[in-house]
Scaffold this motif. Sequence first.
Motif, PDB file in Angstrom:
ATOM      1  N   ASP A 123      -1.930  -1.444   5.033  1.00 31.15           N
ATOM      2  CA  ASP A 123      -1.215  -0.337   4.392  1.00 31.15           C
ATOM      3  C   ASP A 123      -2.071   0.906   4.269  1.00 31.15           C
ATOM      4  O   ASP A 123      -1.578   2.023   4.399  1.00 31.15           O
ATOM      5  N   ARG A 124      -3.329   0.699   3.982  1.00 34.64           N
ATOM      6  CA  ARG A 124      -4.213   1.872   3.887  1.00 34.64           C
ATOM      7  C   ARG A 124      -5.586   1.511   4.438  1.00 34.64           C
ATOM      8  O   ARG A 124      -6.206   0.551   3.989  1.00 34.64           O
ATOM      9  N   LEU A 125      -5.988   2.303   5.404  1.00 32.71           N
ATOM     10  CA  LEU A 125      -7.274   2.060   6.058  1.00 32.71           C
ATOM     11  C   LEU A 125      -8.043   3.376   6.086  1.00 32.71           C
ATOM     12  O   LEU A 125      -7.503   4.420   6.459  1.00 32.71           O
ATOM     13  N   ARG A 178     -11.459 -18.119  -5.779  1.00 31.59           N
ATOM     14  CA  ARG A 178     -11.212 -17.396  -4.525  1.00 31.59           C
ATOM     15  C   ARG A 178     -12.524 -16.981  -3.851  1.00 31.59           C
ATOM     16  O   ARG A 178     -12.661 -17.028  -2.641  1.00 31.59           O
ATOM     17  N   ARG A 185      -2.587   6.922  -9.021  1.00 32.07           N
ATOM     18  CA  ARG A 185      -3.145   6.356  -7.782  1.00 32.07           C
ATOM     19  C   ARG A 185      -2.236   6.678  -6.589  1.00 32.07           C
ATOM     20  O   ARG A 185      -2.711   6.961  -5.504  1.00 32.07           O
ATOM     21  N   ALA A 204       4.367   2.191   3.927  1.00 23.39           N
ATOM     22  CA  ALA A 204       3.393   1.814   2.897  1.00 23.39           C
ATOM     23  C   ALA A 204       3.736   2.482   1.566  1.00 23.39           C
ATOM     24  O   ALA A 204       3.602   1.877   0.499  1.00 23.39           O
ATOM     25  N   VAL A 264      -3.429 -11.334  -5.208  1.00 20.78           N
ATOM     26  CA  VAL A 264      -2.912 -10.706  -3.983  1.00 20.78           C
ATOM     27  C   VAL A 264      -3.983 -10.811  -2.897  1.00 20.78           C
ATOM     28  O   VAL A 264      -5.156 -10.563  -3.149  1.00 20.78           O
ATOM     29  N   GLU A 265      -3.529 -11.204  -1.736  1.00 15.75           N
ATOM     30  CA  GLU A 265      -4.513 -11.424  -0.665  1.00 15.75           C
ATOM     31  C   GLU A 265      -4.461 -10.284   0.350  1.00 15.75           C
ATOM     32  O   GLU A 265      -3.386  -9.829   0.734  1.00 15.75           O
ATOM     33  N   GLU A 322      -7.607  -1.308   2.315  1.00 21.20           N
ATOM     34  CA  GLU A 322      -7.133  -1.272   0.922  1.00 21.20           C
ATOM     35  C   GLU A 322      -5.716  -1.826   0.808  1.00 21.20           C
ATOM     36  O   GLU A 322      -4.888  -1.638   1.696  1.00 21.20           O
ATOM     37  N   GLU A 323      -5.480  -2.495  -0.298  1.00 26.26           N
ATOM     38  CA  GLU A 323      -4.110  -2.822  -0.695  1.00 26.26           C
ATOM     39  C   GLU A 323      -3.835  -1.835  -1.831  1.00 26.26           C
ATOM     40  O   GLU A 323      -4.379  -1.992  -2.924  1.00 26.26           O
ATOM     41  N   PRO A 324      -3.056  -0.782  -1.574  1.00 23.68           N
ATOM     42  CA  PRO A 324      -3.012   0.348  -2.509  1.00 23.68           C
ATOM     43  C   PRO A 324      -2.510  -0.023  -3.901  1.00 23.68           C
ATOM     44  O   PRO A 324      -3.095   0.399  -4.895  1.00 23.68           O
ATOM     45  N   PHE A 325      -1.460  -0.820  -3.983  1.00 21.91           N
ATOM     46  CA  PHE A 325      -0.885  -1.059  -5.310  1.00 21.91           C
ATOM     47  C   PHE A 325      -1.820  -1.901  -6.179  1.00 21.91           C
ATOM     48  O   PHE A 325      -2.108  -1.557  -7.332  1.00 21.91           O
ATOM     49  N   ARG A 355      -0.678  -5.993   9.523  1.00 21.75           N
ATOM     50  CA  ARG A 355      -0.558  -4.577   9.202  1.00 21.75           C
ATOM     51  C   ARG A 355      -1.454  -4.224   8.005  1.00 21.75           C
ATOM     52  O   ARG A 355      -1.571  -4.994   7.051  1.00 21.75           O
ATOM     53  N   LEU A 406      -3.368   8.566  -3.261  1.00 26.40           N
ATOM     54  CA  LEU A 406      -3.454   7.822  -1.997  1.00 26.40           C
ATOM     55  C   LEU A 406      -2.318   8.111  -1.034  1.00 26.40           C
ATOM     56  O   LEU A 406      -2.381   7.681   0.121  1.00 26.40           O
ATOM     57  N   TYR A 460       4.699   0.628  -1.908  1.00 24.51           N
ATOM     58  CA  TYR A 460       3.960   0.934  -3.139  1.00 24.51           C
ATOM     59  C   TYR A 460       4.933   1.250  -4.264  1.00 24.51           C
ATOM     60  O   TYR A 460       4.831   0.716  -5.383  1.00 24.51           O
ATOM     61  N   GLU A 489      -0.450  -0.333  11.925  1.00 28.79           N
ATOM     62  CA  GLU A 489       0.395  -1.486  12.249  1.00 28.79           C
ATOM     63  C   GLU A 489      -0.413  -2.522  13.030  1.00 28.79           C
ATOM     64  O   GLU A 489      -1.436  -2.183  13.631  1.00 28.79           O
ATOM     65  N   GLY A 499      -2.819   9.107   2.613  1.00 31.03           N
ATOM     66  CA  GLY A 499      -3.434   8.148   3.532  1.00 31.03           C
ATOM     67  C   GLY A 499      -2.530   6.968   3.835  1.00 31.03           C
ATOM     68  O   GLY A 499      -3.021   5.935   4.282  1.00 31.03           O
ATOM     69  N   MET A 500      -1.231   7.117   3.565  1.00 31.92           N
ATOM     70  CA  MET A 500      -0.310   6.002   3.833  1.00 31.92           C
ATOM     71  C   MET A 500       0.889   6.523   4.621  1.00 31.92           C
ATOM     72  O   MET A 500       1.283   7.680   4.459  1.00 31.92           O
ATOM     73  N   ASP A 501       1.451   5.664   5.442  1.00 35.34           N
ATOM     74  CA  ASP A 501       2.662   6.075   6.147  1.00 35.34           C
ATOM     75  C   ASP A 501       3.875   5.803   5.262  1.00 35.34           C
ATOM     76  O   ASP A 501       3.742   5.333   4.123  1.00 35.34           O
ATOM     77  N   GLU A 505      -7.947   8.378   7.789  1.00 32.75           N
ATOM     78  CA  GLU A 505      -7.273   7.491   6.840  1.00 32.75           C
ATOM     79  C   GLU A 505      -5.793   7.427   7.179  1.00 32.75           C
ATOM     80  O   GLU A 505      -5.201   8.405   7.625  1.00 32.75           O
ATOM     81  N   GLY A 506      -5.238   6.265   6.957  1.00 33.00           N
ATOM     82  CA  GLY A 506      -3.827   6.082   7.264  1.00 33.00           C
ATOM     83  C   GLY A 506      -3.473   4.612   7.259  1.00 33.00           C
ATOM     84  O   GLY A 506      -4.294   3.751   6.941  1.00 33.00           O
ATOM     85  N   SER A 507      -2.220   4.348   7.620  1.00 35.77           N
ATOM     86  CA  SER A 507      -1.760   2.954   7.732  1.00 35.77           C
ATOM     87  C   SER A 507      -1.861   2.550   9.199  1.00 35.77           C
ATOM     88  O   SER A 507      -1.771   3.395  10.083  1.00 35.77           O
TER      89      SER A 507
END
Lengths: 411, 89
Positions: free
Chosen positions: A82-84, B87, B23, B35, A44-45, A136-139, A80, B27, B39, A108, B30-32, A104-106
């Motif tokens: 997802d989590r910053l 990578r 998780r 997001a 995942v990138e 962060e990529e949360p998943f 975008r 988390l 997830y 756009e 911290g997500m809208d 912290e939040g998402s």
Amino acid sequence: MSLPRVAALAAALLMVTAGLATAQSSWFVAALPLAAWACLGFFVELPAPGLEARRILSSSFAPADSTVEVRLVVLNRGRRIDRLVLRDEPPPALEVASGSPVWEGSLESGACAEFGYRLVVRRGLFDFDELQARIEEPFAAIVRAEKLPCPARLVVPPRSRATAGPLLGAHAVRPFGGQSRARRPGGGTDFSGTRDYSPGDPLRSVSWRAEALWDSLVVNVFEEDRALDVGLILDARAEAYDRTRLFEAAVSAAATLADGLLAGGNRVAFLSYGSIVEWTPPGAGREHRVALRVAAARAALGDHAAFDRFDNLPIRLFPPRSAVLLVSPLLRGDLLALRSVKALGYGLTVLQPQARSPEADRDDAARLAGRMLALEADILVARLRSARIEVIPWDVETSLSRSIGLARLRR
Amino acid sequence: MNGATAALAALLTAPVLVLVGMRYLLLRRGMDRAARRRYLRRTAVFGLASLVVCASLFLYRGALALPVLWELLACLLAGALIAGILRRG
């Protein structure tokens, strides 16, 4: 690799080990999802970072003990997120009064994240550098740490005390008028005396009444105060101060005196002498006043073997035969060095901040020790005065202008 | 596939789902909304895929020998490792 992924991989390996040990295929099956999730991050990138940060201070020049608001605006020019997590690190010496330096939040694409906090500031010069960003990529639990540059500088000059600068004297003066003890004959308005006429004297300076009285040409002589080159030295040797409050008072006094001397039309240089020597060249005017306040804000106590006495004072930085004002509680070993400065032709004045130790009345031994120290200091001051060095003692609990006024009266 | 196999497959999928779920709880503040939805969608797809794979492996467990599973895991890990190195390079 982030901690959750490491944990998942470790659990998967544990299960594989258990499977090998017990020869049970169900352990392998249980390890598969964990291993797959842990390895997901390799495929995942994360979006390319396109974050730009800007820092806004409510005031970049704030008085001590006031509050300053720090606002941070982060613009996302990339994809975008997802989590910053944005984390600002205010200088450790400053205390956060309200708000939070973490956001912290998402975010756009094209959107702004704005957050802020308030700091209670104390004297000093504070540099804000970078904002820590955690994308962060949360998943898949992929994390990328970025540092977003958003420099800012906060200057908190010492508190100013209401006083006029002391009247200093020096052998060398500047060609301009100013408030000083250096009076020179010239085009002033203060009558100084009379002398015989010499060819070239302007006719308007001839005293016709004196001529009528003595039957010879006599001219009136006027004099004026001249501006001086003043070198202000702040003693920042940690050894000279038994507590920080005394040093803060000394810095405050130095800044106030610099203001007063500049207001009197003098040219002022500033030197902080501690673990390092910080030098601000001579100057005058409003911009130089700001430079001196910045220098006073930057002053910090410190120790260095080379600067534990005034022997290495770079006095030659100051213009020859100029006035030098030293703000220092003085140490026993300073006598010779200060005498040398005086012998080089500088007009030396010492402002000596003093504070009564809270432990002085603890018991008889402390009282006796305090008395002995006071006697030592008196002897040092008497020796300095006998070398024609003016010493102005100043109890930091009392007003500075009173101490300077008393010194003027004594003169 | 009987109920017992499905239950066992679900049990073996549970550790990763617990991890991902914890998780999420950690988390989610911290997500809208978008997001969070993404997830949860990814969690559901991953959980379902894991369940199917686990159940399939159990269905064929009689034929599936231990070394084969070991090789499968080794291939998966080696692939992931190579991908990660490529990578970073």
